[in-house]
Design a protein around this motif. Structure first.
Motif, mmCIF file in Angstrom:
data_model
loop_
_atom_site.group_PDB
_atom_site.id
_atom_site.type_symbol
_atom_site.label_atom_id
_atom_site.label_comp_id
_atom_site.label_asym_id
_atom_site.label_seq_id
_atom_site.Cartn_x
_atom_site.Cartn_y
_atom_site.Cartn_z
ATOM 1 N N ILE A 284 1.055 -1.407 -0.240
ATOM 2 C CA ILE A 284 0.019 0.221 -0.027
ATOM 3 C C ILE A 284 1.174 1.380 0.199
ATOM 4 O O ILE A 284 0.637 1.722 -0.646
ATOM 5 C CB ILE A 284 -0.964 -0.070 1.138
ATOM 6 C CG1 ILE A 284 -2.207 -1.441 1.274
ATOM 7 C CG2 ILE A 284 -1.726 1.498 1.548
ATOM 8 C CD1 ILE A 284 -2.996 -1.490 1.821
ATOM 9 N N MET A 285 1.976 1.185 1.034
ATOM 10 C CA MET A 285 2.994 2.381 0.731
ATOM 11 C C MET A 285 3.644 3.043 -0.744
ATOM 12 O O MET A 285 3.719 3.980 -1.171
ATOM 13 C CB MET A 285 3.846 1.992 2.127
ATOM 14 C CG MET A 285 2.953 2.639 3.281
ATOM 15 S SD MET A 285 4.230 2.473 4.660
ATOM 16 C CE MET A 285 3.536 3.450 5.650
ATOM 17 N N VAL A 286 3.760 1.381 -1.351
ATOM 18 C CA VAL A 286 4.346 1.510 -2.554
ATOM 19 C C VAL A 286 3.257 2.086 -3.704
ATOM 20 O O VAL A 286 3.942 3.416 -4.350
ATOM 21 C CB VAL A 286 5.152 0.277 -3.451
ATOM 22 C CG1 VAL A 286 5.319 0.821 -4.805
ATOM 23 C CG2 VAL A 286 5.590 0.155 -2.141
ATOM 24 N N PHE A 287 1.789 2.070 -3.205
ATOM 25 C CA PHE A 287 1.262 1.826 -4.195
ATOM 26 C C PHE A 287 1.022 3.747 -4.418
ATOM 27 O O PHE A 287 1.006 4.550 -5.099
ATOM 28 C CB PHE A 287 0.211 1.523 -4.167
ATOM 29 C CG PHE A 287 -1.255 1.830 -4.620
ATOM 30 C CD1 PHE A 287 -1.229 2.129 -6.207
ATOM 31 C CD2 PHE A 287 -2.559 2.023 -3.986
ATOM 32 C CE1 PHE A 287 -2.617 2.170 -7.076
ATOM 33 C CE2 PHE A 287 -3.425 3.426 -4.656
ATOM 34 C CZ PHE A 287 -3.120 2.961 -6.279
ATOM 35 N N ILE A 288 0.730 4.122 -2.707
ATOM 36 C CA ILE A 288 0.305 5.546 -2.863
ATOM 37 C C ILE A 288 1.664 6.452 -3.222
ATOM 38 O O ILE A 288 1.594 7.874 -3.310
ATOM 39 C CB ILE A 288 0.142 5.755 -0.921
ATOM 40 C CG1 ILE A 288 -1.107 5.034 -0.891
ATOM 41 C CG2 ILE A 288 -0.164 7.286 -0.767
ATOM 42 C CD1 ILE A 288 -1.427 4.672 0.791
ATOM 43 N N GLY A 289 2.972 5.822 -2.639
ATOM 44 C CA GLY A 289 4.252 6.573 -3.434
ATOM 45 C C GLY A 289 4.339 6.931 -4.657
ATOM 46 O O GLY A 289 4.750 8.191 -5.251
ATOM 47 N N ILE A 290 4.132 6.003 -5.292
ATOM 48 C CA ILE A 290 4.145 6.350 -6.734
ATOM 49 C C ILE A 290 2.591 7.088 -6.819
ATOM 50 O O ILE A 290 2.673 7.907 -8.418
ATOM 51 C CB ILE A 290 3.652 4.782 -7.875
ATOM 52 C CG1 ILE A 290 5.233 3.874 -7.263
ATOM 53 C CG2 ILE A 290 3.147 5.336 -9.160
ATOM 54 C CD1 ILE A 290 4.357 2.864 -7.643
ATOM 55 N N HIS B 78 1.233 12.185 -8.995
ATOM 56 C CA HIS B 78 0.292 13.622 -9.089
ATOM 57 C C HIS B 78 2.053 14.874 -8.985
ATOM 58 O O HIS B 78 1.207 15.862 -9.158
ATOM 59 C CB HIS B 78 -0.096 13.541 -7.484
ATOM 60 C CG HIS B 78 -0.730 15.007 -7.586
ATOM 61 N ND1 HIS B 78 -1.888 15.151 -8.480
ATOM 62 C CD2 HIS B 78 -0.598 15.866 -6.074
ATOM 63 C CE1 HIS B 78 -2.728 16.097 -7.256
ATOM 64 N NE2 HIS B 78 -1.494 16.639 -6.865
ATOM 65 N N ALA B 79 2.561 14.889 -8.613
ATOM 66 C CA ALA B 79 3.357 15.767 -8.209
ATOM 67 C C ALA B 79 4.298 15.884 -10.101
ATOM 68 O O ALA B 79 4.210 17.548 -10.140
ATOM 69 C CB ALA B 79 4.926 16.024 -7.270
ATOM 70 N N LEU B 80 4.754 15.049 -10.743
ATOM 71 C CA LEU B 80 4.601 15.087 -11.641
ATOM 72 C C LEU B 80 3.663 15.903 -13.128
ATOM 73 O O LEU B 80 3.618 16.912 -13.997
ATOM 74 C CB LEU B 80 4.905 13.629 -12.439
ATOM 75 C CG LEU B 80 6.289 13.566 -12.200
ATOM 76 C CD1 LEU B 80 6.512 10.889 -12.183
ATOM 77 C CD2 LEU B 80 7.543 13.730 -12.548
ATOM 78 N N HIS B 81 2.313 15.182 -12.260
ATOM 79 C CA HIS B 81 0.800 16.037 -13.525
ATOM 80 C C HIS B 81 1.007 17.687 -13.286
ATOM 81 O O HIS B 81 0.855 18.589 -13.288
ATOM 82 C CB HIS B 81 -0.204 15.409 -13.087
ATOM 83 C CG HIS B 81 -1.170 15.537 -13.302
ATOM 84 N ND1 HIS B 81 -1.674 14.886 -14.733
ATOM 85 C CD2 HIS B 81 -2.339 17.145 -12.957
ATOM 86 C CE1 HIS B 81 -2.767 15.918 -14.450
ATOM 87 N NE2 HIS B 81 -3.601 16.401 -14.205
ATOM 88 N N PRO C 31 3.361 15.276 -18.729
ATOM 89 C CA PRO C 31 1.999 14.320 -19.255
ATOM 90 C C PRO C 31 2.058 12.998 -18.745
ATOM 91 O O PRO C 31 2.517 11.944 -19.035
ATOM 92 C CB PRO C 31 2.371 14.135 -20.812
ATOM 93 C CG PRO C 31 3.781 14.928 -20.972
ATOM 94 C CD PRO C 31 3.756 15.724 -19.945
ATOM 95 N N VAL C 32 1.798 12.624 -17.160
ATOM 96 C CA VAL C 32 1.201 11.448 -17.495
ATOM 97 C C VAL C 32 0.279 10.643 -16.151
ATOM 98 O O VAL C 32 -0.511 12.054 -15.616
ATOM 99 C CB VAL C 32 2.271 10.947 -15.437
ATOM 100 C CG1 VAL C 32 3.803 11.088 -15.789
ATOM 101 C CG2 VAL C 32 2.692 12.282 -14.694
ATOM 102 N N PRO C 33 0.000 9.886 -16.551
ATOM 103 C CA PRO C 33 -1.845 9.239 -15.292
ATOM 104 C C PRO C 33 -1.550 9.764 -14.826
ATOM 105 O O PRO C 33 -1.019 9.541 -13.456
ATOM 106 C CB PRO C 33 -1.970 8.408 -15.638
ATOM 107 C CG PRO C 33 -0.937 7.165 -16.509
ATOM 108 C CD PRO C 33 0.437 8.932 -16.682
#
Length: 339
Positions: free
Chosen positions: A271-277, A282-285, A290-292
């Motif tokens: 879960i932590m890896v998932f939320i970290g990604i 979100h920061a890239l966005h 252009p990331v999902p």
């Protein structure tokens, strides 16, 4: 979500009232002769169900007032924080075992631990909200911290370092011992006593110090995790608060299962890896890359699915090996770097 000050005050006041009622009902009816009662499984089950029910009703209230998206963020945050709180219980279990806290005093220790945790999280939520409002790049740091924490959880789980930890000899506990002498035995729920004309601290205070420092480390991990699911300070606070309320009842309810949830650390790490990604995307966005982005619905589904699989797999594993109980390595590894 634009939350007026009066709603904040009513929410915090309501939570304080619930804690006071809990304290009055559960802790007040003591006999002066026999002292505090031990917490029973049936009593713990009713109170745990009560607190979870309040949290669910509050989520439906968010749905009614703010819509499905905000409600989804709240429920995702609540489930994540509740899962992390269950993880905290493993460390509380180890701490109280290390200090040999009598069972009839354990619910008092847990109450103090919950109050400290609420204060710690309130401070970190305020700091985190300000940091996020100031610059979106903080999501990179939060995301990296969660991924690093996940790696540490898995590493410590594999190495099974937990059993070698001596919570009675942590840094904070050693500092207290340097200032005051410590009694060998408990003196009821007293934190300090006077012996031979000199003030001594009791093991009860040492337990609270150990749990307080552990709460600090937990807050550092928990707050970035929920900010990865929602940036609304009100939802972050309420999800954390409702996850912590009822934690001491849940402790006694899960006490018999502590050694059976062998895979919970793997689920929390995933879960932590998932939320970290999710935070890094979100920061890239936010920086126009252009990331999902991962939706709230997907986040909620992944969190629920991972925890369900983790619990079912743990229980199945414990049943398949009746002659060998799993080690209680499921949690507490998050606090390992802080002491």
């Amino acid at each position: 979500m634009d939350v007026p000050l009066w709603v904040w005050l009513v929410t915090i006041g309501g939570m304080i009232a619930i804690l006071v009622i809990d304290l009055a009902i559960v802790d007040h009816p003591w006999s002066k002769k026999s002292g505090p009662r031990e917490f029973g499984m049936k009593q713990a089950a009713w109170w745990a169900a009560f607190y979870i029910g309040i949290a669910i009703l509050f989520g439906f209230g968010i749905w009614y007032v703010g819509g499905g998206t905000l409600a989804g963020e709240y429920f995702a945050g609540f489930i994540t924080e509740k899962s992390l709180s269950v993880d905290n219980l493993f460390v509380f279990y180890l701490i109280m075992s290390s200090f040999a806290v009598p069972r009839k005093y354990q619910h008092e220790v847990l109450l103090v631990g919950i109050v400290i945790a609420l204060i710690m999280r309130g401070i970190f939520i305020a700091i985190g909200a300000q940091a996020i409002n100031a610059f979106s790049e903080v999501f990179y740091a939060f995301g990296a911290l969660l991924i690093f924490t996940a790696i540490k959880i898995v590493r410590d789980h594999v190495k099974q370092d937990e059993e070698d930890k001596d919570y009675t000899d942590s840094f904070a506990v050693r500092m207290v011992r340097k200032i005051w002498p410590v009694t060998d035995d408990y003196h009821g729920a007293k934190l300090m006593v006077k012996l031979d004309g000199r003030r001594h601290v009791t093991p009860m205070l040492m337990v609270i110090v150990a749990i307080g420092m552990t709460d600090l480390i937990f807050a550092i991990d928990s707050i970035p995790a929920i900010f990865g699911l929602t940036q609304d300070p009100y939802l972050v606070f309420t999800a954390n608060a409702f996850a912590l309320l009822g934690l001491r009842q849940l402790y006694f309810l899960l006490a018999g299962l502590m050694d059976r949830l062998a895979y919970i650390s793997w689920g929390l790490a995933a879960i932590m890896v998932f939320i970290g990604i999710k935070m890094i995307l979100h920061a890239l966005h936010e920086n126009h890359v252009p990331v999902p982005e991962i939706s709230t619905g997907l986040s909620l589904g992944v969190i629920c699915g991972v925890m369900t699989i983790t619990v079912v797999a743990s229980l199945f594993q414990s049943r398949s090996k009746p002659g060998k109980e799993p080690e209680p390595t499921g949690s507490g590894v998050r606090g390992g770097s802080g002491e």
